[in-house]
Design a protein around this motif. Structure first.
Motif, mmCIF file in Angstrom:
data_model
loop_
_atom_site.group_PDB
_atom_site.id
_atom_site.type_symbol
_atom_site.label_atom_id
_atom_site.label_comp_id
_atom_site.label_asym_id
_atom_site.label_seq_id
_atom_site.Cartn_x
_atom_site.Cartn_y
_atom_site.Cartn_z
ATOM 1 N N GLN A 170 5.078 13.238 -6.695
ATOM 2 C CA GLN A 170 6.090 12.196 -6.850
ATOM 3 C C GLN A 170 7.434 12.819 -7.216
ATOM 4 O O GLN A 170 7.493 13.938 -7.727
ATOM 5 C CB GLN A 170 5.641 11.203 -7.916
ATOM 6 N N GLY A 171 8.491 12.056 -6.960
ATOM 7 C CA GLY A 171 9.836 12.513 -7.310
ATOM 8 C C GLY A 171 10.367 13.604 -6.391
ATOM 9 O O GLY A 171 11.347 14.270 -6.702
ATOM 10 N N LYS A 172 9.740 13.777 -5.224
ATOM 11 C CA LYS A 172 10.172 14.816 -4.282
ATOM 12 C C LYS A 172 10.740 14.205 -2.994
ATOM 13 O O LYS A 172 10.901 14.896 -1.992
ATOM 14 C CB LYS A 172 8.988 15.710 -3.908
ATOM 15 N N GLY A 173 10.967 12.889 -3.011
ATOM 16 C CA GLY A 173 11.551 12.248 -1.834
ATOM 17 C C GLY A 173 10.535 11.731 -0.828
ATOM 18 O O GLY A 173 10.911 11.263 0.249
ATOM 19 N N ILE A 174 9.237 11.795 -1.158
ATOM 20 C CA ILE A 174 8.211 11.363 -0.195
ATOM 21 C C ILE A 174 8.250 9.840 -0.014
ATOM 22 O O ILE A 174 8.223 9.331 1.114
ATOM 23 C CB ILE A 174 6.811 11.817 -0.657
ATOM 24 N N GLY A 175 8.341 9.113 -1.138
ATOM 25 C CA GLY A 175 8.413 7.648 -1.050
ATOM 26 C C GLY A 175 9.646 7.218 -0.282
ATOM 27 O O GLY A 175 9.579 6.363 0.606
ATOM 28 N N ARG A 176 10.783 7.825 -0.601
ATOM 29 C CA ARG A 176 12.028 7.511 0.121
ATOM 30 C C ARG A 176 11.871 7.769 1.617
ATOM 31 O O ARG A 176 12.261 6.943 2.438
ATOM 32 C CB ARG A 176 13.185 8.348 -0.438
ATOM 33 N N ALA A 177 11.291 8.905 1.971
ATOM 34 C CA ALA A 177 11.156 9.256 3.394
ATOM 35 C C ALA A 177 10.310 8.213 4.135
ATOM 36 O O ALA A 177 10.623 7.846 5.273
ATOM 37 C CB ALA A 177 10.527 10.648 3.529
ATOM 38 N N SER A 233 0.826 -1.217 0.000
ATOM 39 C CA SER A 233 0.000 0.000 0.000
ATOM 40 C C SER A 233 0.856 1.261 0.000
ATOM 41 O O SER A 233 0.549 2.228 0.702
ATOM 42 C CB SER A 233 -0.951 -0.003 1.202
ATOM 43 N N LEU A 234 1.942 1.233 -0.791
ATOM 44 C CA LEU A 234 2.839 2.389 -0.891
ATOM 45 C C LEU A 234 2.421 3.263 -2.064
ATOM 46 O O LEU A 234 2.469 2.824 -3.218
ATOM 47 C CB LEU A 234 4.278 1.907 -1.105
ATOM 48 N N VAL A 235 1.999 4.474 -1.780
ATOM 49 C CA VAL A 235 1.628 5.410 -2.848
ATOM 50 C C VAL A 235 1.962 6.843 -2.449
ATOM 51 O O VAL A 235 1.937 7.197 -1.272
ATOM 52 C CB VAL A 235 0.114 5.340 -3.219
ATOM 53 N N VAL A 236 2.255 7.625 -3.474
ATOM 54 C CA VAL A 236 2.445 9.066 -3.309
ATOM 55 C C VAL A 236 1.468 9.743 -4.263
ATOM 56 O O VAL A 236 1.305 9.317 -5.419
ATOM 57 C CB VAL A 236 3.904 9.464 -3.630
ATOM 58 N N GLU A 237 0.827 10.764 -3.782
ATOM 59 C CA GLU A 237 -0.203 11.440 -4.579
ATOM 60 C C GLU A 237 0.370 11.954 -5.911
ATOM 61 O O GLU A 237 1.482 12.495 -5.937
ATOM 62 C CB GLU A 237 -0.756 12.626 -3.768
#
Ligand SMILES: CC(C)(COP(=O)(O)OP(=O)(O)OC[C@H]1O[C@@H](n2cnc3c(N)ncnc32)[C@H](O)[C@@H]1OP(=O)(O)O)[C@@H](O)C(=O)NCCC(=O)NCCS
Length: 159
Positions: free
Chosen positions: A81-88, A73-77
Protein backbone atom coordinates in the motif's frame (compact mmCIF):
# COMPACT_ATOMS: atom_id res chain seq x y z
CA UNK A 1 15.78 -0.29 -9.75
CA UNK A 2 12.23 1.07 -9.86
CA UNK A 3 9.45 -1.52 -9.64
CA UNK A 4 7.25 -1.86 -12.73
CA UNK A 5 3.56 -1.16 -12.00
CA UNK A 6 1.00 -2.25 -14.59
CA UNK A 7 -2.80 -2.52 -14.61
CA UNK A 8 -4.64 -4.96 -16.86
CA UNK A 9 -8.00 -6.68 -17.20
CA UNK A 10 -8.32 -9.76 -15.01
CA UNK A 11 -8.13 -13.23 -16.57
CA UNK A 12 -9.18 -16.70 -15.39
CA UNK A 13 -5.79 -17.44 -13.81
CA UNK A 14 -6.23 -14.40 -11.51
CA UNK A 15 -9.36 -15.78 -9.79
CA UNK A 16 -7.60 -17.45 -6.86
CA UNK A 17 -5.34 -14.44 -6.26
CA UNK A 18 -8.31 -12.05 -6.32
CA UNK A 19 -10.15 -14.34 -3.90
CA UNK A 20 -7.15 -14.41 -1.56
CA UNK A 21 -6.70 -10.62 -1.66
CA UNK A 22 -10.38 -9.95 -0.97
CA UNK A 23 -10.49 -12.44 1.91
CA UNK A 24 -7.73 -10.55 3.74
CA UNK A 25 -9.98 -7.50 4.01
CA UNK A 26 -13.34 -9.30 4.10
CA UNK A 27 -12.13 -10.85 7.38
CA UNK A 28 -11.93 -7.28 8.74
CA UNK A 29 -15.34 -6.34 7.23
CA UNK A 30 -13.64 -3.75 4.99
CA UNK A 31 -14.89 -5.33 1.75
CA UNK A 32 -17.55 -7.92 1.04
CA UNK A 33 -16.42 -11.51 0.80
CA UNK A 34 -16.83 -13.02 -2.69
CA UNK A 35 -16.67 -16.68 -3.64
CA UNK A 36 -14.34 -17.88 -6.38
CA UNK A 37 -17.46 -18.71 -8.44
CA UNK A 38 -18.76 -15.17 -8.05
CA UNK A 39 -15.37 -13.67 -8.97
CA UNK A 40 -15.16 -15.97 -12.02
CA UNK A 41 -18.69 -15.06 -13.13
CA UNK A 42 -17.99 -11.32 -12.87
CA UNK A 43 -14.35 -11.53 -13.98
CA UNK A 44 -15.02 -9.08 -16.83
CA UNK A 45 -15.64 -6.38 -14.21
CA UNK A 46 -12.18 -6.74 -12.64
CA UNK A 47 -8.82 -5.13 -13.20
CA UNK A 48 -5.67 -6.29 -11.44
CA UNK A 49 -2.46 -4.40 -10.70
CA UNK A 50 0.90 -6.09 -10.97
CA UNK A 51 4.24 -5.10 -9.51
CA UNK A 52 7.01 -6.72 -11.50
CA UNK A 53 4.51 -9.22 -12.95
CA UNK A 54 2.96 -10.29 -9.63
CA UNK A 55 -0.65 -9.35 -8.87
CA UNK A 56 -0.77 -7.11 -5.78
CA UNK A 57 -4.18 -5.48 -6.09
CA UNK A 58 -7.60 -5.70 -7.66
CA UNK A 59 -10.69 -3.61 -8.24
CA UNK A 60 -14.05 -4.18 -9.89
CA UNK A 61 -16.68 -1.96 -11.47
CA UNK A 62 -20.32 -2.84 -11.28
CA UNK A 63 -22.67 -1.33 -13.87
CA UNK A 64 -26.09 -0.44 -12.53
CA UNK A 65 -27.30 0.97 -15.87
CA UNK A 66 -28.29 4.59 -16.57
CA UNK A 67 -24.56 5.47 -16.56
CA UNK A 68 -24.32 4.69 -12.84
CA UNK A 69 -21.37 2.49 -11.87
CA UNK A 70 -19.76 1.44 -8.62
CA UNK A 71 -16.13 0.78 -7.67
CA UNK A 72 -16.11 -2.30 -5.48
CA UNK A 73 -13.75 -5.03 -4.30
CA UNK A 74 -10.84 -2.56 -4.27
CA UNK A 75 -7.85 -3.87 -2.33
CA UNK A 76 -4.08 -3.66 -2.36
CA UNK A 77 -2.04 -6.38 -0.71
CA UNK A 78 -0.66 -5.51 2.75
CA UNK A 79 2.95 -4.38 2.39
CA UNK A 80 2.26 -2.87 -1.05
CA UNK A 81 0.00 0.00 0.00
CA UNK A 82 0.98 3.63 -0.43
CA UNK A 83 2.93 2.89 -3.63
CA UNK A 84 0.36 4.17 -6.12
CA UNK A 85 -1.25 0.78 -6.88
CA UNK A 86 -4.75 1.85 -5.80
CA UNK A 87 -4.43 5.10 -7.76
CA UNK A 88 -3.25 3.24 -10.87
CA UNK A 89 -6.28 0.91 -10.80
CA UNK A 90 -8.84 3.70 -10.31
CA UNK A 91 -7.18 5.84 -12.98
CA UNK A 92 -7.24 2.89 -15.40
CA UNK A 93 -10.94 2.32 -14.69
CA UNK A 94 -11.71 6.03 -15.23
CA UNK A 95 -9.62 6.16 -18.42
CA UNK A 96 -11.56 3.17 -19.78
CA UNK A 97 -14.90 4.80 -18.96
CA UNK A 98 -13.86 8.06 -20.66
CA UNK A 99 -13.05 6.16 -23.83
CA UNK A 100 -16.31 4.19 -23.88
CA UNK A 101 -18.89 6.67 -22.53
CA UNK A 102 -19.79 10.34 -22.83
CA UNK A 103 -21.43 10.45 -19.45
CA UNK A 104 -21.05 8.37 -16.30
CA UNK A 105 -21.28 8.57 -12.53
CA UNK A 106 -18.88 6.37 -10.60
CA UNK A 107 -19.60 5.91 -6.91
CA UNK A 108 -18.26 3.97 -3.97
CA UNK A 109 -19.13 3.28 -0.35
CA UNK A 110 -15.88 3.45 1.55
CA UNK A 111 -13.83 4.05 4.69
CA UNK A 112 -11.00 5.41 2.50
CA UNK A 113 -12.29 8.96 2.08
CA UNK A 114 -8.86 10.60 1.65
CA UNK A 115 -7.81 8.05 -0.96
CA UNK A 116 -10.92 8.66 -3.07
CA UNK A 117 -10.64 12.45 -2.61
CA UNK A 118 -7.14 12.22 -4.06
CA UNK A 119 -8.70 10.50 -7.08
CA UNK A 120 -11.30 13.26 -7.63
CA UNK A 121 -14.28 11.76 -5.79
CA UNK A 122 -16.50 13.96 -3.60
CA UNK A 123 -18.62 12.99 -0.62
CA UNK A 124 -22.33 12.68 -1.47
CA UNK A 125 -25.54 11.65 0.28
CA UNK A 126 -25.74 7.86 0.24
CA UNK A 127 -29.50 7.92 -0.45
CA UNK A 128 -28.54 8.84 -4.04
CA UNK A 129 -27.85 5.13 -4.62
CA UNK A 130 -30.92 3.03 -3.91
CA UNK A 131 -29.86 0.23 -6.29
CA UNK A 132 -26.77 -0.38 -4.18
CA UNK A 133 -28.67 -0.37 -0.91
CA UNK A 134 -31.08 -3.04 -2.13
CA UNK A 135 -28.52 -5.39 -3.63
CA UNK A 136 -25.11 -5.70 -1.93
CA UNK A 137 -26.13 -4.09 1.33
CA UNK A 138 -28.60 -6.87 1.98
CA UNK A 139 -25.61 -9.29 1.97
CA UNK A 140 -23.53 -7.20 4.37
CA UNK A 141 -23.51 -8.03 8.09
CA UNK A 142 -23.57 -4.29 8.94
CA UNK A 143 -26.76 -3.46 6.99
CA UNK A 144 -28.56 -0.55 8.71
CA UNK A 145 -25.47 0.11 10.89
CA UNK A 146 -23.33 0.93 7.84
CA UNK A 147 -20.74 3.59 8.61
CA UNK A 148 -19.16 3.88 5.16
CA UNK A 149 -19.08 7.18 3.27
CA UNK A 150 -20.68 7.50 -0.18
CA UNK A 151 -18.40 9.19 -2.72
CA UNK A 152 -18.91 10.06 -6.36
CA UNK A 153 -17.03 11.24 -9.42
CA UNK A 154 -19.00 12.30 -12.47
CA UNK A 155 -18.02 12.86 -16.09
CA UNK A 156 -20.02 14.51 -18.83
CA UNK A 157 -18.56 15.60 -22.17
CA UNK A 158 -21.54 17.99 -22.56
CA UNK A 159 -20.49 20.05 -19.53
C1 LIG B 1 -7.39 1.99 0.03
C2 LIG B 1 -6.34 1.34 -0.86
C3 LIG B 1 -7.03 0.56 -1.98
C4 LIG B 1 -5.48 2.48 -1.46
O1 LIG B 1 -4.52 1.92 -2.32
P1 LIG B 1 -2.99 2.36 -2.18
O2 LIG B 1 -2.24 1.69 -3.27
O3 LIG B 1 -2.53 2.10 -0.80
O4 LIG B 1 -3.08 3.95 -2.41
P2 LIG B 1 -2.16 4.83 -3.34
O5 LIG B 1 -0.74 4.64 -2.95
O6 LIG B 1 -2.49 4.60 -4.77
O7 LIG B 1 -2.61 6.29 -2.91
C5 LIG B 1 -3.23 7.20 -3.83
C6 LIG B 1 -3.42 8.51 -3.17
O8 LIG B 1 -4.31 8.42 -2.05
C7 LIG B 1 -3.69 8.90 -0.88
N1 LIG B 1 -4.09 8.04 0.22
C8 LIG B 1 -4.21 6.70 0.20
N2 LIG B 1 -4.62 6.25 1.41
C9 LIG B 1 -4.73 7.36 2.18
C10 LIG B 1 -5.09 7.58 3.53
N3 LIG B 1 -5.46 6.56 4.33
N4 LIG B 1 -5.09 8.84 4.01
C11 LIG B 1 -4.72 9.86 3.23
N5 LIG B 1 -4.37 9.73 1.92
C12 LIG B 1 -4.38 8.50 1.42
C13 LIG B 1 -2.20 8.78 -1.12
O9 LIG B 1 -1.49 9.72 -0.36
C14 LIG B 1 -2.10 9.05 -2.60
O10 LIG B 1 -2.09 10.43 -2.87
P3 LIG B 1 -1.16 11.02 -4.04
O11 LIG B 1 -1.23 10.03 -5.19
O12 LIG B 1 -1.79 12.32 -4.36
O13 LIG B 1 0.20 11.09 -3.44
C15 LIG B 1 -5.40 0.38 -0.07
O14 LIG B 1 -4.74 1.11 0.93
C16 LIG B 1 -6.14 -0.79 0.57
O15 LIG B 1 -6.20 -1.87 -0.01
N6 LIG B 1 -6.66 -0.63 1.80
C17 LIG B 1 -7.33 -1.71 2.51
C18 LIG B 1 -8.61 -2.15 1.80
C19 LIG B 1 -9.57 -1.00 1.58
O16 LIG B 1 -9.78 -0.16 2.44
N7 LIG B 1 -10.16 -0.99 0.38
C20 LIG B 1 -11.07 0.07 -0.03
C21 LIG B 1 -12.47 -0.42 0.06
S1 LIG B 1 -13.57 0.79 -0.65
Amino acid sequence: MKNLLTVREAVESDVKTIFRLLEIYAAKAIVLSRSEEDIRFYLGNFVVAEIDGVVRGCAAVRDFGNDLLEVRSLVVEPGFQGKGIGRAMIEAIIAGLKIRRNHWRLFTLTYQVEFFKALGFAIVDRTLFPEKIWSDCSKCPKQACCDETAMLVEYDTRL
